[in-house]
Design a protein around this motif. Structure first.
Motif, PDB file in Angstrom:
ATOM      1  N   LEU A  82       0.526  -0.930   0.215  1.00  8.25           N
ATOM      2  CA  LEU A  82      -0.023  -0.018   0.013  1.00  8.25           C
ATOM      3  C   LEU A  82       1.157   0.912   0.223  1.00  8.25           C
ATOM      4  O   LEU A  82       0.212   2.466  -0.505  1.00  8.25           O
ATOM      5  CB  LEU A  82      -0.580  -0.397   0.970  1.00  8.25           C
ATOM      6  CG  LEU A  82      -2.154   0.977   0.950  1.00  8.25           C
ATOM      7  CD1 LEU A  82      -3.160   0.948  -0.060  1.00  8.25           C
ATOM      8  CD2 LEU A  82      -2.903   0.838   2.405  1.00  8.25           C
ATOM      9  N   ALA A  83       1.419   1.473   0.662  1.00  5.58           N
ATOM     10  CA  ALA A  83       2.926   2.652   0.912  1.00  5.58           C
ATOM     11  C   ALA A  83       3.683   3.109  -1.109  1.00  5.58           C
ATOM     12  O   ALA A  83       3.280   4.048  -1.184  1.00  5.58           O
ATOM     13  CB  ALA A  83       3.641   2.101   1.462  1.00  5.58           C
ATOM     14  N   ILE A 132     -10.138   1.354  -1.098  1.00  2.68           N
ATOM     15  CA  ILE A 132     -10.331   0.518  -0.193  1.00  2.68           C
ATOM     16  C   ILE A 132     -11.277  -0.058  -0.637  1.00  2.68           C
ATOM     17  O   ILE A 132     -12.684   0.636   0.007  1.00  2.68           O
ATOM     18  CB  ILE A 132      -9.918  -0.023   1.398  1.00  2.68           C
ATOM     19  CG1 ILE A 132      -7.768   1.048   1.374  1.00  2.68           C
ATOM     20  CG2 ILE A 132     -10.038  -1.293   2.064  1.00  2.68           C
ATOM     21  CD1 ILE A 132      -7.855   1.462   2.851  1.00  2.68           C
ATOM     22  N   GLY A 133     -11.579  -1.417  -0.920  1.00  4.48           N
ATOM     23  CA  GLY A 133     -12.728  -1.934  -1.013  1.00  4.48           C
ATOM     24  C   GLY A 133     -12.950  -2.934  -0.043  1.00  4.48           C
ATOM     25  O   GLY A 133     -12.377  -4.336  -0.150  1.00  4.48           O
ATOM     26  N   PRO A 134     -14.020  -3.091   0.744  1.00  4.63           N
ATOM     27  CA  PRO A 134     -14.241  -4.055   2.099  1.00  4.63           C
ATOM     28  C   PRO A 134     -14.600  -4.492   1.937  1.00  4.63           C
ATOM     29  O   PRO A 134     -13.984  -5.986   2.357  1.00  4.63           O
ATOM     30  CB  PRO A 134     -14.893  -3.394   2.786  1.00  4.63           C
ATOM     31  CG  PRO A 134     -15.811  -2.182   1.778  1.00  4.63           C
ATOM     32  CD  PRO A 134     -14.445  -1.775   1.154  1.00  4.63           C
ATOM     33  N   ALA A 135     -15.960  -5.368   0.735  1.00  3.91           N
ATOM     34  CA  ALA A 135     -16.222  -6.277   0.803  1.00  3.91           C
ATOM     35  C   ALA A 135     -15.305  -7.741  -0.264  1.00  3.91           C
ATOM     36  O   ALA A 135     -15.031  -8.521   0.613  1.00  3.91           O
ATOM     37  CB  ALA A 135     -17.229  -6.814  -0.977  1.00  3.91           C
ATOM     38  N   ASP A 136     -14.076  -6.797  -1.034  1.00  7.02           N
ATOM     39  CA  ASP A 136     -13.047  -7.917  -1.259  1.00  7.02           C
ATOM     40  C   ASP A 136     -11.646  -8.353  -0.863  1.00  7.02           C
ATOM     41  O   ASP A 136     -11.198  -9.685  -1.159  1.00  7.02           O
ATOM     42  CB  ASP A 136     -12.668  -7.116  -2.804  1.00  7.02           C
ATOM     43  CG  ASP A 136     -13.720  -7.552  -3.973  1.00  7.02           C
ATOM     44  OD1 ASP A 136     -14.057  -8.922  -4.194  1.00  7.02           O
ATOM     45  OD2 ASP A 136     -13.992  -6.564  -4.487  1.00  7.02           O
ATOM     46  N   LEU A 137     -11.529  -7.222   0.005  1.00  5.62           N
ATOM     47  CA  LEU A 137     -10.748  -7.724   1.204  1.00  5.62           C
ATOM     48  C   LEU A 137     -11.032  -8.339   1.930  1.00  5.62           C
ATOM     49  O   LEU A 137     -10.127  -9.092   2.090  1.00  5.62           O
ATOM     50  CB  LEU A 137     -10.157  -6.245   1.558  1.00  5.62           C
ATOM     51  CG  LEU A 137      -9.187  -5.991   2.584  1.00  5.62           C
ATOM     52  CD1 LEU A 137      -7.448  -6.998   2.432  1.00  5.62           C
ATOM     53  CD2 LEU A 137      -8.733  -4.326   3.215  1.00  5.62           C
ATOM     54  N   GLY A 138     -12.547  -8.036   2.531  1.00  6.86           N
ATOM     55  CA  GLY A 138     -12.208  -8.979   3.408  1.00  6.86           C
ATOM     56  C   GLY A 138     -13.042 -10.671   2.920  1.00  6.86           C
ATOM     57  O   GLY A 138     -12.521 -11.317   3.810  1.00  6.86           O
ATOM     58  N   THR A 171      -8.647   0.453   8.634  1.00  9.79           N
ATOM     59  CA  THR A 171      -8.237   1.908   9.635  1.00  9.79           C
ATOM     60  C   THR A 171      -6.184   1.878   9.422  1.00  9.79           C
ATOM     61  O   THR A 171      -5.809   2.768   9.404  1.00  9.79           O
ATOM     62  CB  THR A 171      -8.066   1.430  10.972  1.00  9.79           C
ATOM     63  OG1 THR A 171      -9.593   1.411  11.310  1.00  9.79           O
ATOM     64  CG2 THR A 171      -7.775   2.619  11.518  1.00  9.79           C
ATOM     65  N   ARG A 172      -5.771   0.850   9.847  1.00  9.75           N
ATOM     66  CA  ARG A 172      -4.667   0.816   9.493  1.00  9.75           C
ATOM     67  C   ARG A 172      -3.861   1.286   7.887  1.00  9.75           C
ATOM     68  O   ARG A 172      -2.800   2.300   7.779  1.00  9.75           O
ATOM     69  CB  ARG A 172      -3.712  -0.650   9.365  1.00  9.75           C
ATOM     70  CG  ARG A 172      -2.203  -0.567   9.218  1.00  9.75           C
ATOM     71  CD  ARG A 172      -1.583  -1.750   9.204  1.00  9.75           C
ATOM     72  NE  ARG A 172      -1.859  -2.517   7.583  1.00  9.75           N
ATOM     73  CZ  ARG A 172      -1.208  -2.450   6.830  1.00  9.75           C
ATOM     74  NH1 ARG A 172      -0.195  -1.649   6.306  1.00  9.75           N
ATOM     75  NH2 ARG A 172      -1.425  -2.632   5.206  1.00  9.75           N
ATOM     76  N   GLY A 173      -4.577   0.994   6.764  1.00 14.84           N
ATOM     77  CA  GLY A 173      -3.567   0.998   5.459  1.00 14.84           C
ATOM     78  C   GLY A 173      -4.594   2.803   5.037  1.00 14.84           C
ATOM     79  O   GLY A 173      -3.870   3.560   4.691  1.00 14.84           O
ATOM     80  N   ALA A 214      -7.635   9.068   1.206  1.00 17.81           N
ATOM     81  CA  ALA A 214      -7.797   7.834   1.091  1.00 17.81           C
ATOM     82  C   ALA A 214      -9.734   7.458   0.946  1.00 17.81           C
ATOM     83  O   ALA A 214     -10.898   8.367   0.904  1.00 17.81           O
ATOM     84  CB  ALA A 214      -8.255   6.950   2.501  1.00 17.81           C
ATOM     85  N   GLY A 215     -10.384   6.321   0.081  1.00 18.96           N
ATOM     86  CA  GLY A 215     -11.827   5.852  -0.268  1.00 18.96           C
ATOM     87  C   GLY A 215     -11.865   5.061   0.049  1.00 18.96           C
ATOM     88  O   GLY A 215     -11.811   4.561   0.801  1.00 18.96           O
ATOM     89  N   ILE A 216     -13.392   5.137   0.025  1.00 20.40           N
ATOM     90  CA  ILE A 216     -14.638   3.673   1.426  1.00 20.40           C
ATOM     91  C   ILE A 216     -15.655   4.110   0.272  1.00 20.40           C
ATOM     92  O   ILE A 216     -15.791   4.797   0.174  1.00 20.40           O
ATOM     93  CB  ILE A 216     -14.051   3.583   2.158  1.00 20.40           C
ATOM     94  CG1 ILE A 216     -13.844   1.885   2.214  1.00 20.40           C
ATOM     95  CG2 ILE A 216     -14.469   4.357   3.405  1.00 20.40           C
ATOM     96  CD1 ILE A 216     -13.260   1.433   3.874  1.00 20.40           C
ATOM     97  N   ILE A 217     -16.538   2.168  -0.021  1.00 18.57           N
ATOM     98  CA  ILE A 217     -17.851   3.241   0.269  1.00 18.57           C
ATOM     99  C   ILE A 217     -18.411   1.974   1.550  1.00 18.57           C
ATOM    100  O   ILE A 217     -17.208   0.656   1.711  1.00 18.57           O
ATOM    101  CB  ILE A 217     -18.339   2.236  -0.740  1.00 18.57           C
ATOM    102  CG1 ILE A 217     -19.679   2.697  -0.924  1.00 18.57           C
ATOM    103  CG2 ILE A 217     -17.901   1.194  -1.187  1.00 18.57           C
ATOM    104  CD1 ILE A 217     -20.422   2.616  -1.961  1.00 18.57           C
TER     105      ILE A 217
END
Length: 253
Positions: A160-161, A174-180, A199-201, A212-215
């Motif tokens: 990520l860095a 960050i895509g929470p569904a696919d990451l999860g 949160t770290r990301g 930083a973005g998210i849905i």
């Protein structure tokens, strides 16, 4: 005449909180309603929604008549797909499934004309350049293109860095569904471990000076804002319609 100013890109760089809505239905009418609703941006989804360039062009034209900025998510980060979305008139592009610094660099290069990139020049044939009416489009377009890359895997989070440091990446989403799912929480997206990693990301992204973005659901939004999210998706047209129609039907019984 230069390319139009990308006010969303500017607001993103200024760190403003930008709230938006996913458009998954491919409906010009719904797009028109959403564009007038008061969101900062609406995202036309060509990944899980229909990748129909003609329909996407029509949605871009509709949003151009509203106060809301347009974002287009392409189905894949292929150069020819990115070129097509830009030629349709999208100035802000979201690229899914970016798993490495190298992939982020390739996405940025595909969105820029040489010598900074590899985007092919469609000249007077494309809507982006006003069909030849924007004389200085090719000379000024690079500065107005906004690139959002999606980190949706353990590989992406590990790099990520590097991804966030790529010049020309304006936002890492960050895509929470696919990451999860990749982390083993496909059926438990409320897992604390997932949100600790997210949160770290977010901190990694913002430390690199990028948005930083998210849905997330509206109920989750305050937590994400507190963590540093500034490009915030609040749901989709399909979910809003389905949930409200179901509630209306239940109330009618």
């Amino acid at each position: 005449m230069p390319a139009p100013k990308n006010t969303l890109k500017q607001a993103m760089a200024e760190g403003r909180l930008l709230r938006g809505l996913w458009l998954a239905l491919g409906s010009e009418t719904v797009t028109d309603i959403a564009g007038r609703a008061g969101f900062d941006w609406c995202l036309i989804d060509g990944e899980h929604g229909p990748w129909d360039p003609t329909g996407i062009r029509r949605q871009l034209m509709v949003l151009a008549g509203t106060p809301t900025a347009a974002v287009v998510r392409v189905p894949v980060g292929e150069a020819w797909v990115l070129k097509q979305a830009l030629d349709l008139g999208a100035q802000t592009i979201m690229v899914p499934m970016i798993n490495s610094t190298a992939e982020a660099k390739a996405a940025v290069a595909a969105c820029r004309y040489p010598p900074q990139g590899i985007r092919g020049n469609g000249g007077a044939t494309m809507r982006a350049g006003g069909y030849g009416g924007i004389a200085d489009y090719s000379a000024s377009a690079n500065d107005e293109v906004c690139v959002i890359v999606q980190a949706e895997s353990r590989a992406a989070m590990a790099d990520l860095a590097g991804i966030a440091s790529v010049e020309g990446v304006d936002c890492v989403f960050i895509g929470p569904a696919d990451l999860g799912a990749d982390m083993g929480f496909r059926d438990n997206l409320a897992a604390p471990e997932l949100w600790e990693e997210i949160t770290r990301g977010i901190k990694v992204i913002t430390d690199a000076g990028k948005a930083a973005g998210i849905i997330v659901s509206p109920a989750m939004a305050p937590r994400m804002e507190a963590a540093g999210i500034t490009f915030l998706g609040l749901g989709s047209d399909s979910n809003v319609l389905a949930e409200n129609l179901s509630a209306l039907a239940r109330g009618a019984r």
